[in-house]
Design a protein around this motif. Structure first.
Motif, mmCIF file in Angstrom:
data_model
loop_
_atom_site.group_PDB
_atom_site.id
_atom_site.type_symbol
_atom_site.label_atom_id
_atom_site.label_comp_id
_atom_site.label_asym_id
_atom_site.label_seq_id
_atom_site.Cartn_x
_atom_site.Cartn_y
_atom_site.Cartn_z
ATOM 1 N N UNK A 9 3.895 -8.915 7.057
ATOM 2 C CA UNK A 9 2.523 -8.473 6.778
ATOM 3 C C UNK A 9 2.304 -6.983 7.044
ATOM 4 N N UNK A 10 2.782 -6.425 8.172
ATOM 5 C CA UNK A 10 2.623 -4.969 8.346
ATOM 6 C C UNK A 10 3.317 -4.181 7.239
ATOM 7 N N UNK A 11 4.488 -4.659 6.791
ATOM 8 C CA UNK A 11 5.188 -3.993 5.690
ATOM 9 C C UNK A 11 4.356 -4.071 4.410
ATOM 10 N N UNK A 12 3.705 -5.209 4.193
ATOM 11 C CA UNK A 12 2.809 -5.371 3.042
ATOM 12 C C UNK A 12 1.655 -4.369 3.129
ATOM 13 N N UNK A 13 1.135 -4.167 4.339
ATOM 14 C CA UNK A 13 -0.015 -3.274 4.517
ATOM 15 C C UNK A 13 0.318 -1.835 4.165
ATOM 16 N N UNK A 14 1.569 -1.413 4.414
ATOM 17 C CA UNK A 14 1.929 -0.029 4.082
ATOM 18 C C UNK A 14 1.929 0.182 2.571
ATOM 19 N N UNK A 15 2.253 -0.871 1.818
ATOM 20 C CA UNK A 15 2.239 -0.758 0.355
ATOM 21 C C UNK A 15 0.805 -0.632 -0.145
ATOM 22 N N UNK A 16 -0.105 -1.409 0.431
ATOM 23 C CA UNK A 16 -1.522 -1.303 0.067
ATOM 24 C C UNK A 16 -2.006 0.125 0.290
ATOM 25 N N UNK A 58 0.332 -9.147 -9.401
ATOM 26 C CA UNK A 58 0.814 -9.418 -8.047
ATOM 27 C C UNK A 58 2.038 -8.550 -7.789
ATOM 28 N N UNK A 59 2.132 -8.011 -6.584
ATOM 29 C CA UNK A 59 3.208 -7.075 -6.248
ATOM 30 C C UNK A 59 3.766 -7.405 -4.868
ATOM 31 N N UNK A 60 5.083 -7.337 -4.725
ATOM 32 C CA UNK A 60 5.715 -7.593 -3.431
ATOM 33 C C UNK A 60 7.075 -6.933 -3.384
ATOM 34 N N UNK A 61 7.570 -6.695 -2.184
ATOM 35 C CA UNK A 61 8.956 -6.223 -2.057
ATOM 36 C C UNK A 61 9.882 -7.376 -1.671
ATOM 37 N N UNK A 62 9.345 -8.579 -1.574
ATOM 38 C CA UNK A 62 10.134 -9.753 -1.190
ATOM 39 C C UNK A 62 10.594 -10.519 -2.420
ATOM 40 N N UNK A 104 6.600 9.356 -3.474
ATOM 41 C CA UNK A 104 6.596 10.506 -2.575
ATOM 42 C C UNK A 104 6.604 10.111 -1.100
ATOM 43 N N UNK A 105 6.672 8.811 -0.797
ATOM 44 C CA UNK A 105 6.638 8.340 0.588
ATOM 45 C C UNK A 105 8.050 8.042 1.070
ATOM 46 N N UNK A 106 8.388 8.560 2.231
ATOM 47 C CA UNK A 106 9.763 8.440 2.726
ATOM 48 C C UNK A 106 10.154 6.997 3.048
ATOM 49 N N UNK A 107 9.179 6.134 3.334
ATOM 50 C CA UNK A 107 9.500 4.760 3.724
ATOM 51 C C UNK A 107 9.113 3.748 2.645
ATOM 52 N N UNK A 108 9.004 4.204 1.400
ATOM 53 C CA UNK A 108 8.617 3.300 0.315
ATOM 54 C C UNK A 108 9.725 2.287 0.033
ATOM 55 N N UNK A 109 9.371 1.084 -0.427
ATOM 56 C CA UNK A 109 10.391 0.082 -0.777
ATOM 57 C C UNK A 109 11.292 0.592 -1.899
ATOM 58 N N UNK A 110 12.570 0.317 -1.794
ATOM 59 C CA UNK A 110 13.492 0.713 -2.860
ATOM 60 C C UNK A 110 13.280 -0.148 -4.103
ATOM 61 N N UNK A 111 12.800 -1.371 -3.892
ATOM 62 C CA UNK A 111 12.633 -2.311 -5.008
ATOM 63 C C UNK A 111 11.340 -3.088 -4.835
ATOM 64 N N UNK A 112 10.623 -3.249 -5.932
ATOM 65 C CA UNK A 112 9.398 -4.044 -5.944
ATOM 66 C C UNK A 112 9.492 -5.106 -7.034
#
Length: 374
Positions: A213-220, A198-202, A94-102
């Protein structure tokens, strides 16, 4: 993994094509495979896709690289989760800036009924570690997913306390799954995969560069029903996570600390600026989230209740805000929704009507509204 997974990964590797553009392309073309096979003229009709980007999509040789990623994931026992997949975290959809792939490695449930993010300074004090343990011991009977960033200090304390109390814990990384940072947390990261993961978009092989790191923080923040900042300096990643949590309309708590102590400054600032509730005991969190109430049989027996259709890429920030607020309750009166969102009543009514037409919101008797689950 299927060919479609390879194509989904390939989209994320195309220079200049980020998560928002990927959702736009999928919305117009139908699937990642269709995007990569579309003619130039069709791609150029997609809003936000100019000729340069369209030609990059057609000329890109990313399929070979995507195949290498698929093979590496297979050897690691990891999976790729596209935003249209059922296993993709519903809290992020439901978040507009969510990663397309994890990318995910582990056995945990990313759609657990209850989640909490616990973050803080890398230079944790004994006080901070004690509070972290206190919180996790108190919530351990509730089966909560504990989300953090696998970093030094409060993060690793939260992960280790979760393991000690038998709670699933998810480490969100700013690197590929094969590069645990810091390296000294390798053993804990392996143990986390038994209950959590463990989860990442990278993609695998990505080093933990500063901008990730800021991008990681939005996922948290996005994965968490509530974020607790245990200790934080006046600036730093924990405050960034809290800012994202506020933007996503998550509950935020901050642990107050002694005046003139560097790692209390950030928490005290959040409380002073009304960006976080003051934490005084685990009871504050449990009661605010209604975790002290028995779960309804419907929710426990039917995990799909928490699943909703992925929001389209063209959803506005205001519409995303409304949906996020609606997800926090079974239903909300329009007056309360207007007050919480600070959106004028006339504008809010228009937004709700549009969301209802698109199948994301339904109206209820008494001027109440609720999210449509599938």
């Amino acid at each position: 993994m299927s060919t479609s997974t390879q194509h989904q990964i390939a989209l994320t590797l195309i220079p200049g094509v980020g998560s928002i553009l990927i959702r736009q392309l999928i919305s117009y073309c139908g699937s990642a495979t269709d995007v990569l096979r579309s003619p130039l003229a069709r791609l150029m009709k997609v809003p936000g896709i100019g000729e340069v980007t369209a030609r990059a999509i057609l000329k890109s040789d990313v399929l070979t690289e995507a195949e290498r990623v698929v093979n590496r994931l297979g050897k690691m026992g990891a999976t790729a989760l596209f935003y249209t997949d059922k296993a993709y975290p519903t809290r992020l959809k439901s978040l507009y800036d969510a990663p397309a792939l994890l990318y995910f490695q582990g056995s945990g449930n990313l759609n657990n009924l209850r989640t909490i993010g616990i973050v803080g300074t890398r230079q944790a004090t004994d006080y901070g570690r004690r509070i972290t343990n206190e919180i996790i011991e108190a919530i351990s009977p509730l089966g909560v997913n504990v989300i953090s960033g696998l970093a030094y200090g409060i993060d690793i304390a939260a992960h280790r306390a979760s393991l000690a109390n038998g709670l699933p814990t998810i480490g969100v990384m700013a690197s590929g799954l094969d590069i645990v940072y810091p390296n000294v947390h390798q053993k804990t990261a392996q143990e986390m995969q038994l209950l959590g993961g463990l989860l990442t978009e990278s993609q695998p092989g990505t080093k933990p560069d500063a901008h990730l790191f800021p991008a990681r923080n939005r996922i948290i923040a996005g994965l968490s029903d509530v974020v607790v900042v245990v200790e934080a300096a006046a600036k730093g990643g924990a405050l960034i996570t809290a800012e994202y949590a506020n933007n996503y309309h998550r509950e935020v708590f901050a642990v107050p600390g002694q005046l003139n102590q560097a790692f209390s400054a950030g928490c005290n600032k959040l409380i002073r600026e009304n960006k976080a509730q003051i934490y005084t005991s685990p009871k504050d969190i449990i009661e605010t989230l209604n975790w002290d109430l028995p779960s309804s049989p419907t929710t426990e027996s039917n995990p799909r209740k928490k699943s909703m259709p992925p929001l389209p890429v063209d959803i506005t920030e205001e519409e995303s805000q409304v949906v996020a607020l609606l997800r926090q309750s079974d239903d909300i009166h329009i007056d309360e929704l207007s007050w919480k969102s600070q959106i004028p009543m006339g504008r809010l009514a228009s937004l709700l009507l549009n969301l209802e037409f698109r199948g994301f919101v339904r109206s209820l008797p008494g001027k109440k509204y609720a999210v449509v689950y599938v």
